[in-house]
Write an enzyme that holds these catalytic residues in place. Structure first.
Site, PDB file in Angstrom:
ATOM      1  N   THR A  62       0.822  -1.215   0.000  1.00 36.54           N
ATOM      2  CA  THR A  62       0.000   0.000   0.000  1.00 36.54           C
ATOM      3  C   THR A  62       0.854   1.263   0.000  1.00 36.54           C
ATOM      4  OG1 THR A  62      -1.874  -1.078   1.091  1.00 36.54           O
ATOM      5  CG2 THR A  62      -1.691   1.305   1.345  1.00 36.54           C
ATOM      6  N   HIS A  71      -9.414  -4.772   3.310  1.00 35.04           N
ATOM      7  CA  HIS A  71      -8.109  -5.397   3.535  1.00 35.04           C
ATOM      8  C   HIS A  71      -8.268  -6.909   3.703  1.00 35.04           C
ATOM      9  CE1 HIS A  71      -4.127  -6.236   5.157  1.00 35.04           C
ATOM     10  NE2 HIS A  71      -3.771  -5.026   4.769  1.00 35.04           N
ATOM     11  N   ASP A 121      -4.911   0.169  -4.975  1.00 32.43           N
ATOM     12  CA  ASP A 121      -3.503   0.173  -4.581  1.00 32.43           C
ATOM     13  C   ASP A 121      -2.772  -1.095  -5.038  1.00 32.43           C
ATOM     14  OD1 ASP A 121      -4.706  -1.545  -2.751  1.00 32.43           O
ATOM     15  OD2 ASP A 121      -3.738  -0.683  -0.980  1.00 32.43           O
ATOM     16  N   HIS A 122      -3.423  -2.244  -4.921  1.00 35.53           N
ATOM     17  CA  HIS A 122      -2.786  -3.512  -5.308  1.00 35.53           C
ATOM     18  C   HIS A 122      -3.850  -4.594  -5.349  1.00 35.53           C
ATOM     19  CE1 HIS A 122      -3.131  -4.692  -1.100  1.00 35.53           C
ATOM     20  NE2 HIS A 122      -2.463  -3.601  -0.740  1.00 35.53           N
TER      21      HIS A 122
END
Length: 677
Positions: free
Chosen positions: A150, A269, A328-329
Site C-alpha cells: 500500500t 483489507h 492500490d494492489h
C-alpha cells in the site's frame, strides 16, 4: 560441505572495459546520460542547469562515450521531461484551480468493475459512475508496488517513482528529499493532507509524510473508529469506510481552498472480513471463502464510495473538485493455488498476473463533458503527470518516471513484483521475464485474448522496463534530488560521492552456509565484525533464505515488514556495513533478482553451461551486469574460448586459504583450481 571446483572468477569490470569505455561504472554511465544529454528533456534540465549541474567536460565525456557504446536515447523514453511535450491536449487545465480529492482504494482490482455474482452487481455505483459524462475511466491500468505494498502505491501515485523491492520505501527513504505532487501543489497555494483511519506509525507514515510534502496527517488519533467487529481483516482492522468517508467530509469542510486531500481506505483489507449486517452479496455455500468474501467486501466499498460522492454534493464540496480513485494492489493472490483455481473458474479463463495487477483508475471532473475509456496501458507512476495535466500545471520541475496518459501515444508499464524486474505491459502485450534471468526463456501473451505471442523484438522493451526500475532505485538510494536541487551539487561532486566506496580487495574469505546453519550464520557475522575491512564470498543451497535469516538476526529491526515496531539504528548501521562486504555467489541465475532485491550489489554467478547456451549467458551478463562470474574450465576448451572472447584478464582462484586475486590470466594453462571448504 566439501567439493572440488575448477574455476576462474573473473572481474566483470574487465569484460565491460573491452566492450565499452564506460563499462567501469554502469551507474556512472546512467548518470552521465541522464544529466548531460538529458534525453528526458525540459523541466529537469532547467532545474538542474540552474544549479550549474551540467559541466562542459561531463557533456564532452558523455558525447565521447556515446559514440563508443552507441547508446540510443530512446532507451530512456517515458520519463522526466515528457510532460512538457504531452500537455498540449484538449483537456489541459480542465480542472485548473479545483480541489483535488484522491482516493487510494484498498485491494481493489479492476476485474470487479462491471462484474456480477450470479446476477448480483458487485460494483453498481462505480458501474454507473464511469458512464457519467464527467468521468474518465482507465481500464488497462496497473499496480506498480514493491515490498511496501500500500505505501509503495502511495509513493508511485504521488511521486512517480517505484518503491524498493528490498524493504518498504517509507522506512528506507525517510530522510530523502522529495518533490512530488504534494510539494508541487503547495507551490501553487494548496494545502496537502492525508486521511487514513489507522495507526499513524504503520508503514512509518507519520515520519515520512512531512518529507513527502503533506501539511497534515489525519490518522487514528483524529478519526473516531466505529469499532465494527470483524470488518477488514488480520492485524489491519480499523474504522469502516462508511465512518471514514463521513468524518473525512467533516474535516474537508473546515479546510481552506484550494486543497489536496489524499484518502486511503481500509475496509477491503485481506482477508476481507465483513460482519453479517453489512453483507449484501448472497454467497453460495461453496463460495463462503476468501474469494467470496472479497466480492462481498468490494460491494461494501463500492456502496461507501457512492455515499461519499453524495456527501460531497450535500456539503457543497463536489462541484469545485476533481476526484481521482485508484486501486492500490491486488486482493486475490495468484500465488495461492486455491485462490488461483477459484478466480480462474469465475473468470472462465486462466487468472494471469496481469489480471492480478490490473486495478482501476477513475478520474471525475464534475460539470465537464470528458467521458471516455482510456485503454493504453498505464500504471501508478503515471498518475502524477496525468493529474498535473488536468490541473493545468505548465511544467513539472522535478523527476518522474511516468507519463500523461491522456495524450501519450502508447502505454508502457514496468513491473517488478510477482513478475520479476524487466517484465512489462505495453498496451495489449504482456511480457513476463523468465525467472532464470534468460530472456529467451521468457514468455508473452495478448492481454485480451490470452493467446501466446512471440517474444522476438521485445528485448529492447525488456531492457527499458528494467532500466526504469533501476533508475528509480538510483534516484532513491542516492537521494539524487537532495544532492542536485537542495545541496546544489554538480555532477562531479555527485559522482564522487557515489563512487566513494571500499574496493573489493585481492583476497576473499569463502563460506558455504545454509539457512538452517545457525552457527555458520553467526560465524559469518563474527568474522565481518572482527575484520572490518575484509570481504566474504558466500554460497548456499538456499542463498535467498540464508540471506533473509542473516538479516532477521542482525539487521536490528523488530517486527514484521510493514509493522516494524523498533529499529536499532546503531545495529542496523553495522548490519549494512556487513552486508556491503558480502559477495553472494549464486550457483545459477534463477534467483538473481531476489538476491538483488535484498540489497546486495556485488553478486557473482556460476553460469550453468549445461542448460544455457554461451549466447544466453553472455546476454544475461550484459543485461544484469553481475559483479563477477565463475567458469569451470577444467575440461572445456569452449569455456576457455568464452573467457578469452569476453576479454577477461583478471582472475580470482580458490585456494585452501580462501580466494585470492591472480594478477595474470593464462588461458593456456590446463587448469587453475582449489578446494572449497
Amino acid at each position: 560441505m566439501k567439493e572440488k571446483l575448477f574455476a576462474y572468477i573473473f572481474s566483470l569490470k574487465d569484460l565491460y572495459r573491452k566492450n565499452s569505455k564506460v563499462a567501469n561504472n554502469a551507474i556512472l554511465l546512467l548518470l552521465i546520460f541522464l544529466f548531460a544529454f538529458n534525453p528526458f528533456g525540459g523541466a529537469y534540465a532547467t532545474s538542474v542547469s540552474n544549479q550549474e549541474f551540467f559541466t562542459y567536460h561531463i557533456k564532452d565525456l558523455a558525447k565521447y562515450l556515446a559514440n563508443d557504446c552507441d547508446m540510443n536515447e530512446e532507451g530512456y523514453y517515458l520519463a522526466t521531461g515528457t510532460y512538457e511535450k504531452q500537455k498540449d491536449g484538449e483537456l489541459f487545465g480542465a480542472a485548473k484551480g479545483r480541489n483535488l480529492i484522491m482516493i487510494q482504494m484498498e485491494s481493489f482490482q479492476n476485474m470487479m468493475i462491471g462484474a456480477d455474482y450470479y446476477g448480483q452487481e458487485i460494483t453498481p455505483f462505480l458501474n454507473d459512475f464511469i458512464k457519467d459524462d464527467s468521468t474518465i475511466y482507465f481500464d488497462n491500468f496497473y499496480s506498480q508496488i514493491g515490498s511496501g505494498n500500500t505505501s509503495d502505491a502511495e509513493l508511485a501515485a504521488n511521486n512517480s517513482l517505484f518503491g524498493s523491492i528490498e524493504s518498504y520505501s517509507y522506512q528506507l527513504f525517510e530522510n530523502n528529499y522529495f518533490r512530488g505532487l504534494p510539494w508541487l501543489l503547495r507551490d501553487q497555494g494548496y494545502t496537502a493532507s492525508v486521511m487514513h483511519g489507522y495507526n499513524k506509525e504503520f508503514w512509518n507514515r507519520q515520519n515520512i509524510y512531512p518529507a513527502l510534502g503533506f501539511d497534515n496527517f489525519y490518522g487514528d488519533t483524529e478519526f473516531k473508529s466505529d469499532n465494527i467487529d470483524g470488518i477488514g481483516g488480520g492485524r489491519i482492522v480499523g474504522i469502516s469506510d462508511r465512518a471514514f468517508f463521513k468524518q473525512a467530509i467533516d474535516y474537508m469542510k473546515e479546510q481552506k481552498e484550494p486543497y489536496y486531500n489524499f484518502l486511503i481506505t481500509l475496509s477491503t483489507h485481506n482477508p476481507f472480513g465483513l460482519p453479517g449486517e453489512l453483507s449484501e452479496i448472497k454467497l453460495k455455500k461453496e463460495d463462503q471463502n476468501m474469494v467470496g468474501h472479497y466480492y462481498d467486501s468490494i460491494h461494501y466499498a463500492d456502496k461507501c464510495l457512492g455515499e461519499f460522492i453524495e456527501g460531497l454534493k450535500k456539503e457543497g464540496l463536489y462541484d469545485n473538485s476533481i476526484i481521482v480513485m485508484y486501486g492500490d494492489h491486488f486482493g486475490l493472490s495468484k500465488a495461492d493455488p486455491n485462490v488461483d483455481t477459484l478466480v480462474s473458474k469465475w473468470l472462465e479463463h486462466e487468472y494471469t498476473y496481469d489480471n492480478m495487477a490490473n486495478v482501476p483508475l477513475i478520474i471525475h471532473i464534475p460539470g465537464e463533458e470528458v467521458n471516455q475509456t482510456v485503454s493504453i496501458s498505464g500504471g501508478q507512476v503515471d498518475i502524477m503527470p496525468t493529474v498535473a495535466y488536468l490541473l493545468g500545471m505548465e511544467n513539472l520541475d522535478t523527476i518522474y518516471l511516468g507519463q500523461n496518459l491522456l495524450t501519450a501515444k502508447e502505454g508502457f508499464v514496468p513491473l517488478q513484483i510477482h513478475m520479476i524486474k524487466g517484465s512489462f505491459i505495453k498496451d495489449d502485450t504482456v511480457f513476463e521475464m523468465s525467472r532464470d534471468g534468460v530472456f529467451s526463456n521468457s514468455k508473452a501473451w495478448n492481454r485480451k485474448t490470452g493467446e501466446p505471442m512471440d517474444i522476438e523484438g521485445l528485448e529492447e522493451d525488456y531492457l527499458k522496463a528494467k532500466e526504469k526500475i533501476e533508475l528509480s532505485h538510483f534516484y532513491l538510494y542516492n537521494n539524487v534530488l537532495k544532492l542536485a536541487l537542495q545541496d546544489g551539487k554538480d555532477i562531479d561532486k555527485i559522482i564522487s560521492k557515489l563512487n566513494n566506496r571500499v574496493k573489493v580487495p585481492k583476497t576473499l574469505k569463502f563460506m558455504y552456509i545454509n539457512s538452517s546453519d545457525s552457527k555458520g550464520i553467526d560465524h559469518l557475522a563474527e568474522f565481518l565484525k572482527e575484520n572490518p575491512k575484509k570481504f566474504v564470498m558466500i554460497s548456499s543451497d538456499n542463498l535467498v533464505e540464508t540471506l533473509n535469516v542473516f538479516a532477521d538476526r542482525y539487521s536490528g529491526k523488530k517486527g514484521e515488514v510493514g509493522d516494524i515496531k523498533e529499529i536499532d539504528s546503531k545495529t542496523n548501521q553495522g548490519f549494512e556495513n556487513m552486508k556491503s562486504r558480502i559477495i553472494p555467489l549464486m550457483q545459477d541465475t534463477t534467483n538473481y533478482s531476489k538476491v538483488e532485491y535484498l540489497g546486495y550489489e556485488n553478486i557473482m554467478i556460476l553460469p550453468d553451461f549445461q542448460n544455457h547456451t554461451v549466447k544466453e549467458i553472455k546476454d544475461f551478463i550484459s543485461d544484469n551486469k553481475p559483479y563477477g562470474i565463475v567458469i569451470n574450465i577444467d575440461n572445456g576448451l569452449w569455456q576457455k574460448e568464452f573467457a578469452e572472447n569476453a576479454g577477461l584478464s583478471k582472475v580470482y582462484a580458490y585456494s585452501e586459504e580462501g580466494i585470492r586475486w591472480i594478477d595474470k590470466l593464462n588461458l593456456k594453462a590446463n587448469r587453475v583450481y582449489g578446494v572449497v571448504e
